[in-house]
Write a protein that holds these residues in place. Structure first.
Motif, short mmCIF file in Angstrom:
data_model
loop_
_atom_site.label_atom_id
_atom_site.label_comp_id
_atom_site.label_asym_id
_atom_site.label_seq_id
_atom_site.Cartn_x
_atom_site.Cartn_y
_atom_site.Cartn_z
N LEU A 109 3.71 -1.90 5.13
CA LEU A 109 3.18 -3.22 5.47
C LEU A 109 2.63 -2.80 7.01
CD1 LEU A 109 6.11 -5.42 4.82
CD2 LEU A 109 4.24 -4.99 3.40
N GLY A 110 1.40 -3.38 6.81
CA GLY A 110 0.76 -3.24 8.33
C GLY A 110 -0.55 -2.30 8.06
N PRO A 111 -1.35 -2.31 9.13
CA PRO A 111 -2.51 -1.54 9.20
C PRO A 111 -2.35 0.12 9.31
CG PRO A 111 -2.41 -2.24 11.36
CD PRO A 111 -1.31 -3.03 10.47
N GLY A 112 -3.12 0.94 8.46
CA GLY A 112 -2.90 2.20 8.34
C GLY A 112 -1.91 2.72 7.49
N THR A 113 -1.53 3.95 7.12
CA THR A 113 -0.77 4.59 5.98
C THR A 113 -0.21 5.98 6.46
OG1 THR A 113 -2.88 5.75 5.20
CG2 THR A 113 -2.48 3.81 4.25
N ALA B 93 7.25 10.16 -4.90
CA ALA B 93 7.42 9.00 -4.38
C ALA B 93 6.34 8.19 -4.43
CB ALA B 93 7.96 8.79 -3.20
N THR B 94 6.50 6.96 -5.19
CA THR B 94 5.00 6.06 -5.15
C THR B 94 4.97 5.13 -4.07
OG1 THR B 94 5.45 5.71 -7.42
CG2 THR B 94 4.08 4.26 -6.45
N MET B 95 3.99 5.36 -3.33
CA MET B 95 3.68 4.43 -2.06
C MET B 95 2.56 3.74 -2.29
SD MET B 95 5.60 5.97 0.11
CE MET B 95 5.07 5.01 1.36
N LEU B 96 2.85 2.15 -1.82
CA LEU B 96 1.94 1.13 -1.77
C LEU B 96 1.65 0.67 -0.28
CD1 LEU B 96 3.55 -0.34 -4.88
CD2 LEU B 96 1.50 0.72 -5.01
N ASN B 97 0.51 0.21 -0.21
CA ASN B 97 0.29 -0.31 1.17
C ASN B 97 -0.36 -1.76 1.16
OD1 ASN B 97 -2.21 -0.57 3.41
ND2 ASN B 97 -0.31 0.42 4.00
N VAL B 98 0.28 -2.40 2.18
CA VAL B 98 -0.34 -3.94 2.29
C VAL B 98 -0.73 -4.02 3.79
CG1 VAL B 98 0.25 -6.29 2.00
CG2 VAL B 98 1.25 -4.92 0.23
N ALA B 99 -2.14 -4.02 3.69
CA ALA B 99 -2.78 -4.48 5.34
C ALA B 99 -3.53 -5.71 5.15
CB ALA B 99 -3.36 -3.08 5.50
N ASP B 100 -4.04 -6.20 4.03
CA ASP B 100 -5.00 -7.22 4.00
C ASP B 100 -4.68 -7.96 2.84
OD1 ASP B 100 -6.30 -5.79 2.31
OD2 ASP B 100 -7.63 -5.07 3.88
N ALA B 101 -5.48 -8.83 2.27
CA ALA B 101 -5.31 -9.81 1.19
C ALA B 101 -5.72 -8.74 -0.11
CB ALA B 101 -6.40 -11.01 1.11
N ALA B 102 -6.84 -8.10 0.12
CA ALA B 102 -7.06 -6.97 -0.94
C ALA B 102 -6.16 -6.18 -1.66
CB ALA B 102 -8.37 -6.35 -0.89
N SER B 103 -5.59 -5.57 -0.51
CA SER B 103 -4.25 -4.46 -0.79
C SER B 103 -2.85 -5.15 -1.11
CB SER B 103 -4.20 -3.60 0.64
OG SER B 103 -3.78 -4.47 1.61
N LEU B 104 -2.92 -6.55 -0.72
CA LEU B 104 -1.66 -7.35 -1.33
C LEU B 104 -1.88 -7.48 -2.87
CD1 LEU B 104 1.04 -8.87 -0.94
CD2 LEU B 104 -0.56 -10.86 -0.24
N GLU B 105 -2.87 -7.84 -3.24
CA GLU B 105 -3.45 -8.15 -4.45
C GLU B 105 -3.15 -6.77 -5.32
OE1 GLU B 105 -7.16 -9.97 -5.39
OE2 GLU B 105 -6.68 -11.40 -4.00
N THR B 106 -3.54 -5.63 -4.80
CA THR B 106 -3.44 -4.52 -5.59
C THR B 106 -2.12 -4.32 -5.73
OG1 THR B 106 -5.67 -3.49 -4.64
CG2 THR B 106 -3.88 -1.92 -5.43
N THR B 107 -1.16 -4.26 -4.53
CA THR B 107 0.31 -4.04 -4.70
C THR B 107 1.04 -5.01 -5.48
OG1 THR B 107 0.28 -3.19 -2.16
CG2 THR B 107 2.39 -3.95 -3.00
N VAL B 108 0.48 -6.27 -5.48
CA VAL B 108 1.19 -7.29 -6.68
C VAL B 108 0.99 -6.73 -8.04
CG1 VAL B 108 1.13 -9.49 -7.55
CG2 VAL B 108 1.21 -9.23 -5.10
#
Length: 156
Positions: free
Chosen positions: A120-124, A137-152
């Motif tokens: 969660l947050g900016p950067g990876t 390991a599978t890594m997902l990132n949520v930094a904004d609305a678009a990345s939240l949608e991708t993660t969901v």
């Protein structure tokens, strides 16, 4: 050189903490000993070192005044790399001066069977650390609305 290990992030990536001039000495020493890269980080303080001890009583007082509920799931403390549930406030106070055991914390979760993580947050940066710890390991990132949608979508 008079510094301490502040973060044990992943294989080949450690962070030291201490007084500025000692950090420079330690970086020079690391390079002479074969480190591929050693450089001072632009940070505002000597985090995760004994030099931060004066912040512990203030944090303890603030946490004592806050209501901290027992979490529904175990919380992995980076101080011990083990789960904690009812002693979170003391572990947060301890973390001010203690090393961050990020790699050990992630290895604990992997050993428990966890294979998917969300940063969660900016950067990876943490995702990069995990790739060095376990490439499967599978890594997902949520930094904004678009990345939240991708993660969901990935979690569906």
């Amino acid at each position: 050189a008079g510094v301490v290990l502040a973060n044990l992030n992943c294989p080949g990536q450690l962070v030291i903490s201490g007084e500025e001039e000692k950090i420079i000495t330690a970086c020079d020493l690391a390079k002479t000993k074969g480190a591929r890269r050693a450089l001072p980080l632009p940070v505002a303080g000597a985090y995760h070192s004994p030099l931060m001890a004066s912040a512990q009583p203030k944090l303890a007082a603030e946490l004592a005044a806050a209501k901290i509920s027992v979490p529904a799931v175990p919380v992995i403390s980076n101080v011990t790399a083990q789960p904690h549930s009812n002693d979170i406030a003391p572990k947060l106070v301890e973390q001010v001066c203690a090393s961050v055991l990020w790699e050990s914390s992630m290895r604990h979760l992997l050993a428990q069977g966890y294979t998917r993580f969300i940063e969660l947050g900016p950067g990876t940066a943490l995702s990069g650390f995990m790739k060095r710890i376990d490439k499967t390991a599978t890594m997902l990132n949520v930094a904004d609305a678009a990345s939240l949608e991708t993660t969901v979508k990935a979690l569906a």
